[in-house]
Design a protein around this motif. Structure first.
Motif, PDB file in Angstrom:
ATOM      1  N   GLN A 224       0.825  -1.203   0.000  1.00 26.03           N
ATOM      2  CA  GLN A 224       0.000   0.000   0.000  1.00 26.03           C
ATOM      3  C   GLN A 224       0.860   1.256   0.000  1.00 26.03           C
ATOM      4  O   GLN A 224       0.465   2.293  -0.534  1.00 26.03           O
ATOM      5  CB  GLN A 224      -0.918  -0.001   1.226  1.00 26.03           C
ATOM      6  CG  GLN A 224      -1.981  -1.087   1.195  1.00 26.03           C
ATOM      7  CD  GLN A 224      -2.756  -1.176   2.486  1.00 26.03           C
ATOM      8  OE1 GLN A 224      -2.532  -0.389   3.418  1.00 26.03           O
ATOM      9  NE2 GLN A 224      -3.680  -2.114   2.573  1.00 26.03           N
TER      10      GLN A 224
ATOM     11  N   ASN B 299      -2.882   0.298  -5.274  1.00 28.82           N
ATOM     12  CA  ASN B 299      -3.690  -0.175  -4.150  1.00 28.82           C
ATOM     13  C   ASN B 299      -3.474   0.740  -2.961  1.00 28.82           C
ATOM     14  O   ASN B 299      -2.544   1.540  -2.932  1.00 28.82           O
ATOM     15  CB  ASN B 299      -3.358  -1.623  -3.797  1.00 28.82           C
ATOM     16  CG  ASN B 299      -2.072  -1.804  -3.014  1.00 28.82           C
ATOM     17  OD1 ASN B 299      -2.033  -2.537  -2.030  1.00 28.82           O
ATOM     18  ND2 ASN B 299      -0.991  -1.150  -3.418  1.00 28.82           N
TER      19      ASN B 299
ATOM     20  N   THR C  59      -3.741  -2.863  -9.552  1.00 29.26           N
ATOM     21  CA  THR C  59      -3.755  -3.938  -8.581  1.00 29.26           C
ATOM     22  C   THR C  59      -2.334  -4.402  -8.302  1.00 29.26           C
ATOM     23  O   THR C  59      -1.425  -4.161  -9.096  1.00 29.26           O
ATOM     24  CB  THR C  59      -4.590  -5.111  -9.152  1.00 29.26           C
ATOM     25  OG1 THR C  59      -5.877  -4.616  -9.527  1.00 29.26           O
ATOM     26  CG2 THR C  59      -4.765  -6.238  -8.165  1.00 29.26           C
TER      27      THR C  59
ATOM     28  N   SER D 269      -6.233  -4.470  -4.118  1.00 28.83           N
ATOM     29  CA  SER D 269      -6.452  -3.452  -5.141  1.00 28.83           C
ATOM     30  C   SER D 269      -7.280  -2.320  -4.564  1.00 28.83           C
ATOM     31  O   SER D 269      -7.671  -2.334  -3.391  1.00 28.83           O
ATOM     32  CB  SER D 269      -7.163  -4.073  -6.348  1.00 28.83           C
ATOM     33  OG  SER D 269      -7.268  -3.148  -7.415  1.00 28.83           O
TER      34      SER D 269
END
Length: 594
Positions: A50, A57, A404, A422
């Motif tokens: 992240q 994502n 993703t 995602s």
């Protein structure tokens, strides 16, 4: 004789981790080294991604996972896909002047599911503490990580839009008014503080499980949900419709939702059993494609030859056409998967394949669903345009589309995780002030047409494209694999799986082989276009193969070599030997292990 590959296939016995970013894979391996299992490693890897790949994502996104637990002996699905909020009705969106849900902005947001999905995995299957799995992501958010060139380009392209329309994103992604340069250190201190506050609130309780539950409460029933609610109540922003809109997500929506554990959908193929999510995801299209191809001699085909490409493309056209008619959230709509995956139905579907490329969308006829089929086809004729369908992360297409990431992990006990996080990417919606992350745009998967299994409705899961995979060989859990790529995910996975099963033992060799996909069916992302007969194919294929496919009627778009797909895979042999591989494409994904 050893096959030539771009990288060695990783071999070991202790554990393997493979993901779409080298730092994330290293983080996952570290978790295994300090005593964590595959589930702990996947959670730490997911949170780190992240930070490292925010254009693909984020914490406000979603994460379906296929897992195998050596303790339970079961393959299961963790559904970290949030549903539509209570106020997400077709009437409301049409009153807002919307006839197709935009691909970004606040109207496109559903309940963020990733955090709860990760916490469920950690609580029920992991063994390390919340701090253990969050600290690597906190470190990279707080102290900085090298900016990927694609992240830098994405931010630079969107900089003026952020400045004029999404000022909170401008402050986060262009600190000081400048996009981060490639390979420069980038920090997200607000996100680091969000996670540190969650940790502080969690560690105020005693016990591992109590702390994980406190973290879930902080996100969905505490300060995170309250901050999101306050922002959405007051904020109206520009989105892809060309107008400004408020969102419909509320703190009440978040408070009432939790991730779930489900049984997978499976199909047997040449000694293998492939497990996927239910029809709230697109995963069963891979299973149906296998059912169609089961009656063909794939093993006799050159895996880089025109017969292989033609057969796989035509099978996928049929399976994806059925996806458009029949798939949806099974909790809200009847989905006839038993028929769609049956041998008799797919023998009939197989008979539709000829030596010519099909140009019509050709869904099968399922008894009792004739009206639904007619309604969907009429709607698609009316609203689905003709044009190329993007696969967002590929180097030859736009930087502005989100996408993703993917993770596969196997530990020495045989636990397996395949997960495709995602959503919540930096292009999807503005940064929520004070949290350091934005929300998802998954609602764009819904249609604003009544009576379909994919019609927008409160509490309904969008038909996501996220589709991780686990496969058992002769009943033994053996293979975890997947890729980013929107509608292309199951297409690239299908080619990889067929080549591995029929032509290659080496995972890396199967991943390195040239890739292709079709854009024949309507895309799942705004603007939902299709390209009848369209096939995007890497120039790595021999010119004679491309000429043969054109002669069969395929409308080829020849992409640059090494520019399609981001596959990763991990495998456990019967003797305990572990294998892992990652694509060289985009020069980001890496497999590690020992």
């Amino acid at each position: 004789m050893t096959e030539f590959t771009t990288r060695p296939e990783i071999l070991g016995t202790y554990g393997v981790v493979t993901s779409t970013h080298w730092i994330a894979s290293a983080v996952g391996m570290r978790i295994l080294e300090i005593g964590g299992n595959a589930f702990d490693a996947a959670v730490a890897t997911g949170f780190t991604l992240q930070v490292l790949e925010p254009h693909l994502n984020g914490p406000g996104g979603d994460m379906p996972a296929l897992i195998y637990s050596a303790k339970t002996g079961k393959v299961q699905v963790i559904c970290g896909q949030g549903p539509a909020p209570a106020r997400a009705t077709i009437d409301h969106y049409k009153a807002e002047g919307i006839d197709m849900i935009p691909g970004n902005g606040l109207l496109a947001t559903v309940i963020p599911g990733a955090f709860d999905g990760w916490m469920l995995m950690l609580r029920d299957y992991g063994q390390l503490s919340l701090r253990d799995v969050l600290e690597p992501a906190i470190h990279y958010a707080e102290h900085g990580h090298p900016t990927l060139a694609r992240v830098s380009a994405t931010i630079a392209e969107l900089g003026e839009f952020f400045r004029t329309e999404w000022p909170t994103s401008y402050e986060t992604w262009l600190p000081g008014g400048t996009a981060p340069a490639p390979q420069s250190l980038f920090r997200n201190p607000a996100l680091a503080e969000t996670w540190k506050r969650i940790l502080r609130e969690a560690e105020a309780r005693e016990g591992r499980e109590a702390q994980i539950e406190a973290a879930r409460d902080a996100f969905y029933r505490g300060f995170v949900a309250e901050t999101i609610d306050g922002y959405l109540r007051e904020t109206e922003v520009m989105d892809g419709s060309g107008a400004r809109h408020k969102g419909v997500l509320s703190a009440d929506d978040m408070a009432g939702w939790r991730a779930t554990i489900e049984d997978p959908v499976t199909h047997d193929y040449h000694g293998w059993t492939v497990a996927k999510t239910g029809a709230w995801g697109q995963g069963p299209v891979l299973l149906q494609s296998l059912a169609i191809l089961q009656g063909m001699d794939i093993a006799a085909m050159d895996p880089c030859g025109p017969d292989f490409v033609h057969s796989v493309v035509e099978a996928m056209k049929l399976a994806y056409a059925d996806r458009e008619i029949y798939y949806g959230d099974p909790a809200h709509a009847e989905v006839p998967l038993d028929i769609l995956l049956s041998a008799s139905y797919n023998a009939e579907r197989r008979s539709a394949i000829t030596d010519r490329a099909a140009l019509d969308l050709n869904p099968g006829v399922v008894p009792g669903f004739e009206d639904q089929r007619a309604l969907t086809l009429a709607m698609l004729e009316r609203v689905s345009g003709i044009g190329a369908v993007y696969e967002p992360t590929m180097a030859h297409l736009s930087e502005k589309k989100g996408d993703t990431v993917h993770i596969d992990v196997i530990d020495r006990e045989g636990n397996m995780v395949s997960v495709t996080p995602s959503g919540g990417w930096l292009q999807s919606s503005p940064i929520v002030p004070g949290l350091g992350f934005c929300l998802n745009s998954r609602a764009q998967m819904f249609w604003l047409e009544e009576g379909l299994p994919t019609s927008l409705a409160p509490g309904r899961r969008p038909r996501t494209t996220l589709t991780p995979s686990i496969a058992l060989h002769e009943g033994r859990p053996a293979l975890a694999f997947g890729t980013p790529g929107g509608d292309q995910q199951d297409q690239w996975q299908l080619s990889f799986f067929l080549r591995h099963v029929h032509h290659r033992e080496n995972l890396q060799a199967a991943i390195d082989m040239p890739l292709f996909h079709t854009s024949h069916f309507p895309g799942s992302f705004h603007p939902r276009t299709r390209e009848p007969g369209g096939v995007t194919i890497e120039a790595n294929f021999a010119p004679a193969v491309l000429d043969d496919l054109r002669a069969r009627g395929h409308r080829l778009t020849v992409a640059d070599p090494w520019s399609i797909g981001r596959l990763t895979a991990a495998k456990r042999n019967a003797d305990g030997l572990l294998r892992a591989a990652a694509t060289p494409r985009l020069m980001q994904a890496y497999a590690v292990g020992r």
